[in-house]
Write a protein that holds these residues in place. Structure first.
Motif, PDB file in Angstrom:
ATOM      1  N   LEU A 194       0.061  -2.282  11.904  1.00  0.00           N
ATOM      2  CA  LEU A 194      -0.380  -1.659  10.650  1.00  0.00           C
ATOM      3  C   LEU A 194      -1.723  -2.214  10.195  1.00  0.00           C
ATOM      4  O   LEU A 194      -1.878  -3.414   9.945  1.00  0.00           O
ATOM      5  CB  LEU A 194       0.679  -1.894   9.557  1.00  0.00           C
ATOM      6  CG  LEU A 194       0.380  -1.261   8.190  1.00  0.00           C
ATOM      7  CD1 LEU A 194       0.272   0.254   8.288  1.00  0.00           C
ATOM      8  CD2 LEU A 194       1.443  -1.646   7.176  1.00  0.00           C
ATOM      9  N   GLY A 195      -2.680  -1.305  10.110  1.00  0.00           N
ATOM     10  CA  GLY A 195      -3.991  -1.687   9.613  1.00  0.00           C
ATOM     11  C   GLY A 195      -4.749  -0.444   9.187  1.00  0.00           C
ATOM     12  O   GLY A 195      -4.390   0.678   9.563  1.00  0.00           O
ATOM     13  N   PHE A 196      -5.761  -0.659   8.386  1.00  0.00           N
ATOM     14  CA  PHE A 196      -6.541   0.460   7.866  1.00  0.00           C
ATOM     15  C   PHE A 196      -8.028   0.147   8.007  1.00  0.00           C
ATOM     16  O   PHE A 196      -8.475  -0.960   7.701  1.00  0.00           O
ATOM     17  CB  PHE A 196      -6.249   0.678   6.373  1.00  0.00           C
ATOM     18  CG  PHE A 196      -4.819   0.987   6.059  1.00  0.00           C
ATOM     19  CD1 PHE A 196      -4.362   2.304   6.041  1.00  0.00           C
ATOM     20  CD2 PHE A 196      -3.912  -0.038   5.785  1.00  0.00           C
ATOM     21  CE1 PHE A 196      -3.040   2.587   5.747  1.00  0.00           C
ATOM     22  CE2 PHE A 196      -2.580   0.240   5.494  1.00  0.00           C
ATOM     23  CZ  PHE A 196      -2.144   1.554   5.476  1.00  0.00           C
TER      24      PHE A 196
ATOM     25  N   GLY B 250      -7.474   7.188  -4.079  1.00  0.00           N
ATOM     26  CA  GLY B 250      -6.563   6.039  -4.058  1.00  0.00           C
ATOM     27  C   GLY B 250      -7.285   4.771  -3.656  1.00  0.00           C
ATOM     28  O   GLY B 250      -6.997   4.180  -2.598  1.00  0.00           O
TER      29      GLY B 250
ATOM     30  N   VAL C  74      -4.035   4.911  -8.146  1.00  0.00           N
ATOM     31  CA  VAL C  74      -4.189   6.361  -7.997  1.00  0.00           C
ATOM     32  C   VAL C  74      -4.967   6.868  -9.201  1.00  0.00           C
ATOM     33  O   VAL C  74      -4.592   6.601 -10.340  1.00  0.00           O
ATOM     34  CB  VAL C  74      -2.817   7.066  -7.907  1.00  0.00           C
ATOM     35  CG1 VAL C  74      -2.993   8.579  -7.846  1.00  0.00           C
ATOM     36  CG2 VAL C  74      -2.045   6.577  -6.680  1.00  0.00           C
TER      37      VAL C  74
ATOM     38  N   GLN D  24      -3.402  -0.856  -4.721  1.00  0.00           N
ATOM     39  CA  GLN D  24      -3.956   0.478  -4.501  1.00  0.00           C
ATOM     40  C   GLN D  24      -3.638   1.280  -5.747  1.00  0.00           C
ATOM     41  O   GLN D  24      -2.465   1.387  -6.130  1.00  0.00           O
ATOM     42  CB  GLN D  24      -3.359   1.164  -3.275  1.00  0.00           C
ATOM     43  CG  GLN D  24      -4.036   2.523  -3.035  1.00  0.00           C
ATOM     44  CD  GLN D  24      -3.553   3.234  -1.789  1.00  0.00           C
ATOM     45  OE1 GLN D  24      -2.413   3.080  -1.374  1.00  0.00           O
ATOM     46  NE2 GLN D  24      -4.422   4.035  -1.189  1.00  0.00           N
TER      47      GLN D  24
ATOM     48  N   ASN E 266      -2.509   7.885   3.370  1.00  0.00           N
ATOM     49  CA  ASN E 266      -2.359   6.527   3.922  1.00  0.00           C
ATOM     50  C   ASN E 266      -1.655   6.574   5.275  1.00  0.00           C
ATOM     51  O   ASN E 266      -2.046   5.869   6.208  1.00  0.00           O
ATOM     52  CB  ASN E 266      -1.545   5.646   2.968  1.00  0.00           C
ATOM     53  CG  ASN E 266      -2.343   5.232   1.733  1.00  0.00           C
ATOM     54  OD1 ASN E 266      -3.548   5.419   1.677  1.00  0.00           O
ATOM     55  ND2 ASN E 266      -1.653   4.680   0.758  1.00  0.00           N
ATOM     56  N   ARG E 267      -0.609   7.411   5.361  1.00  0.00           N
ATOM     57  CA  ARG E 267       0.119   7.508   6.644  1.00  0.00           C
ATOM     58  C   ARG E 267      -0.806   8.015   7.731  1.00  0.00           C
ATOM     59  O   ARG E 267      -0.800   7.527   8.858  1.00  0.00           O
ATOM     60  CB  ARG E 267       1.325   8.453   6.501  1.00  0.00           C
ATOM     61  CG  ARG E 267       2.472   7.844   5.743  1.00  0.00           C
ATOM     62  CD  ARG E 267       3.751   8.691   5.885  1.00  0.00           C
ATOM     63  NE  ARG E 267       4.686   8.306   4.845  1.00  0.00           N
ATOM     64  CZ  ARG E 267       4.855   8.973   3.711  1.00  0.00           C
ATOM     65  NH1 ARG E 267       4.176  10.092   3.493  1.00  0.00           N
ATOM     66  NH2 ARG E 267       5.702   8.551   2.802  1.00  0.00           N
TER      67      ARG E 267
ATOM     68  N   PHE F 180      -1.254  10.228 -14.623  1.00  0.00           N
ATOM     69  CA  PHE F 180      -1.775  11.107 -13.579  1.00  0.00           C
ATOM     70  C   PHE F 180      -0.693  12.064 -13.129  1.00  0.00           C
ATOM     71  O   PHE F 180       0.499  11.824 -13.326  1.00  0.00           O
ATOM     72  CB  PHE F 180      -2.353  10.315 -12.401  1.00  0.00           C
ATOM     73  CG  PHE F 180      -1.434   9.249 -11.855  1.00  0.00           C
ATOM     74  CD1 PHE F 180      -0.439   9.566 -10.956  1.00  0.00           C
ATOM     75  CD2 PHE F 180      -1.581   7.921 -12.250  1.00  0.00           C
ATOM     76  CE1 PHE F 180       0.399   8.591 -10.445  1.00  0.00           C
ATOM     77  CE2 PHE F 180      -0.749   6.942 -11.755  1.00  0.00           C
ATOM     78  CZ  PHE F 180       0.249   7.277 -10.853  1.00  0.00           C
TER      79      PHE F 180
ATOM     80  N   VAL G 181      -1.612  10.692  -1.912  1.00  0.00           N
ATOM     81  CA  VAL G 181      -2.207   9.426  -1.455  1.00  0.00           C
ATOM     82  C   VAL G 181      -1.324   8.791  -0.366  1.00  0.00           C
ATOM     83  O   VAL G 181      -1.830   8.281   0.629  1.00  0.00           O
ATOM     84  CB  VAL G 181      -2.440   8.459  -2.639  1.00  0.00           C
ATOM     85  CG1 VAL G 181      -2.843   7.073  -2.153  1.00  0.00           C
ATOM     86  CG2 VAL G 181      -3.531   9.011  -3.562  1.00  0.00           C
ATOM     87  N   LYS G 182      -0.006   8.874  -0.552  1.00  0.00           N
ATOM     88  CA  LYS G 182       0.894   8.341   0.487  1.00  0.00           C
ATOM     89  C   LYS G 182       0.662   9.047   1.817  1.00  0.00           C
ATOM     90  O   LYS G 182       0.588   8.408   2.871  1.00  0.00           O
ATOM     91  CB  LYS G 182       2.369   8.537   0.076  1.00  0.00           C
ATOM     92  CG  LYS G 182       2.858   7.522  -0.926  1.00  0.00           C
ATOM     93  CD  LYS G 182       4.354   7.714  -1.169  1.00  0.00           C
ATOM     94  CE  LYS G 182       4.834   6.725  -2.221  1.00  0.00           C
ATOM     95  NZ  LYS G 182       6.262   6.904  -2.528  1.00  0.00           N
TER      96      LYS G 182
ATOM     97  N   ILE H  60       0.888  -1.162   0.000  1.00  0.00           N
ATOM     98  CA  ILE H  60       0.000   0.000   0.000  1.00  0.00           C
ATOM     99  C   ILE H  60       0.923   1.208   0.000  1.00  0.00           C
ATOM    100  O   ILE H  60       1.958   1.195   0.682  1.00  0.00           O
ATOM    101  CB  ILE H  60      -0.940  -0.057   1.230  1.00  0.00           C
ATOM    102  CG1 ILE H  60      -2.019  -1.112   0.940  1.00  0.00           C
ATOM    103  CG2 ILE H  60      -1.557   1.303   1.533  1.00  0.00           C
ATOM    104  CD1 ILE H  60      -3.041  -1.303   2.016  1.00  0.00           C
ATOM    105  N   LEU H  61       0.586   2.227  -0.768  1.00  0.00           N
ATOM    106  CA  LEU H  61       1.484   3.373  -0.933  1.00  0.00           C
ATOM    107  C   LEU H  61       1.928   3.913   0.428  1.00  0.00           C
ATOM    108  O   LEU H  61       1.106   4.097   1.323  1.00  0.00           O
ATOM    109  CB  LEU H  61       0.803   4.479  -1.747  1.00  0.00           C
ATOM    110  CG  LEU H  61       0.666   4.188  -3.245  1.00  0.00           C
ATOM    111  CD1 LEU H  61      -0.313   5.165  -3.905  1.00  0.00           C
ATOM    112  CD2 LEU H  61       2.032   4.254  -3.921  1.00  0.00           C
ATOM    113  N   ALA H  62       3.220   4.142   0.550  1.00  0.00           N
ATOM    114  CA  ALA H  62       3.891   4.592   1.778  1.00  0.00           C
ATOM    115  C   ALA H  62       4.187   3.422   2.729  1.00  0.00           C
ATOM    116  O   ALA H  62       4.894   3.588   3.709  1.00  0.00           O
ATOM    117  CB  ALA H  62       3.143   5.694   2.522  1.00  0.00           C
ATOM    118  N   PHE H  63       3.617   2.245   2.446  1.00  0.00           N
ATOM    119  CA  PHE H  63       3.882   1.059   3.279  1.00  0.00           C
ATOM    120  C   PHE H  63       4.236  -0.114   2.365  1.00  0.00           C
ATOM    121  O   PHE H  63       3.718  -1.226   2.517  1.00  0.00           O
ATOM    122  CB  PHE H  63       2.658   0.733   4.143  1.00  0.00           C
ATOM    123  CG  PHE H  63       2.283   1.848   5.081  1.00  0.00           C
ATOM    124  CD1 PHE H  63       2.926   1.980   6.305  1.00  0.00           C
ATOM    125  CD2 PHE H  63       1.331   2.782   4.726  1.00  0.00           C
ATOM    126  CE1 PHE H  63       2.613   3.026   7.165  1.00  0.00           C
ATOM    127  CE2 PHE H  63       1.005   3.831   5.575  1.00  0.00           C
ATOM    128  CZ  PHE H  63       1.641   3.956   6.802  1.00  0.00           C
ATOM    129  N   GLU H  64       5.128   0.168   1.416  1.00  0.00           N
ATOM    130  CA  GLU H  64       5.396  -0.779   0.333  1.00  0.00           C
ATOM    131  C   GLU H  64       5.997  -2.097   0.819  1.00  0.00           C
ATOM    132  O   GLU H  64       5.902  -3.110   0.137  1.00  0.00           O
ATOM    133  CB  GLU H  64       6.330  -0.156  -0.715  1.00  0.00           C
ATOM    134  CG  GLU H  64       5.672   0.885  -1.622  1.00  0.00           C
ATOM    135  CD  GLU H  64       5.563   2.267  -0.989  1.00  0.00           C
ATOM    136  OE1 GLU H  64       5.995   2.442   0.181  1.00  0.00           O
ATOM    137  OE2 GLU H  64       5.051   3.185  -1.663  1.00  0.00           O
TER     138      GLU H  64
END
Lengths: 156, 72
Positions: free
Chosen positions: A56-58, A111, A126, A124, B55-56, B43, B51-52, A25-29
């Motif tokens: 880590l979870g969403f 996203g 964009v 994910q 997400n953070r 894009f 988006v990053k 997931i972007l930023a958590f590759e």
């Protein structure tokens, strides 16, 4: 297989339920494997938990509940990467950002997460679509969203 | 990086099927037209950073807020 999670403690998961994000997931590759945990009290939401990182979870939602006109084209490349053959293969979730105030929670329509429910491959993606942003109010259409009871109701 | 100078209306071809055309330029903004195969993701690159960042922020959810949400 048992994993530890911050929010749900120990979770016993079926390895076949593991969803692989080839690009993370972007930023958590670095984390590629997740599971979707049902939230029985909040059926419009699920918890996307990283298998190899208990922290880590969403919180994710099915955006079509709250944004019935939400739409985007699935690029051929995405279909290939996820081995998507028919519409029935596809599930779409968007990540929810839960601030201090639940009534003002937002979701990221720019996203979205696309999952092939049969192959369990996910990405994910964009979008570049001026109609959507990363912070869309989940309860924007509900004039009573400030009312706590109506928020509780809307989550069901 | 390859750097080219183009005028309004001129274009650049990349490979067989991508054409980038300078539509207009005003002040600091440049309008660009992109002809590319439909299956190619095009894009604005800053959107990935946006988006990053989101997400953070989503991943740093406050455990108490989440618990109270889940109990509702």
């Amino acid at each position: 297989m048992k994993i530890m999670t911050d929010f749900f403690g120990e979770v016993d998961l079926d390895e076949e339920a593991i969803i692989s994000f080839e690009n993370g997931i972007l930023a958590f590759e670095e984390f590629k494997e997740y599971i979707l945990i049902d939230l029985p009290e909040n059926p419009k939401f699920k918890w996307l938990q990283a298998v190899h990182n208990k922290n880590l979870g969403f919180l994710v939602t099915t955006p079509f509940y709250f944004f019935p006109s939400y739409e985007f084209d699935l690029k051929e490349k995405v279909k290939q990467d996820l081995a998507i053959k028919t519409e029935e293969d596809v599930a779409v979730f968007t990540i929810v950002t839960l601030g201090q105030d639940v009534a003002k929670m937002t979701t990221n329509l720019l996203g979205p997460i696309v999952i092939n429910v049969n192959t369990k491959k996910a990405l994910q993606i964009v979008l570049d679509d001026v109609r959507y942003s990363t912070k869309e109010l989940v309860f924007r259409v509900n004039p009573d969203a400030e009312n706590e009871d109506s928020v509780k109701e809307a989550c069901k | 990086m390859l750097v080219l100078t183009r005028k309004k209306g001129q274009s650049i071809k990349i490979g067989d099927d991508i054409i980038i055309t300078i539509i207009d330029s005003k002040g600091e903004g440049v309008r660009i037209g992109i002809d590319a195969p439909k299956d190619l993701a095009v894009f604005r690159s800053e959107l990935v950073e946006t988006v990053k960042g989101e997400n953070r922020e989503a991943a740093s959810v406050n455990i108490e807020v989440l618990k109270s949400f889940l109990r509702e």
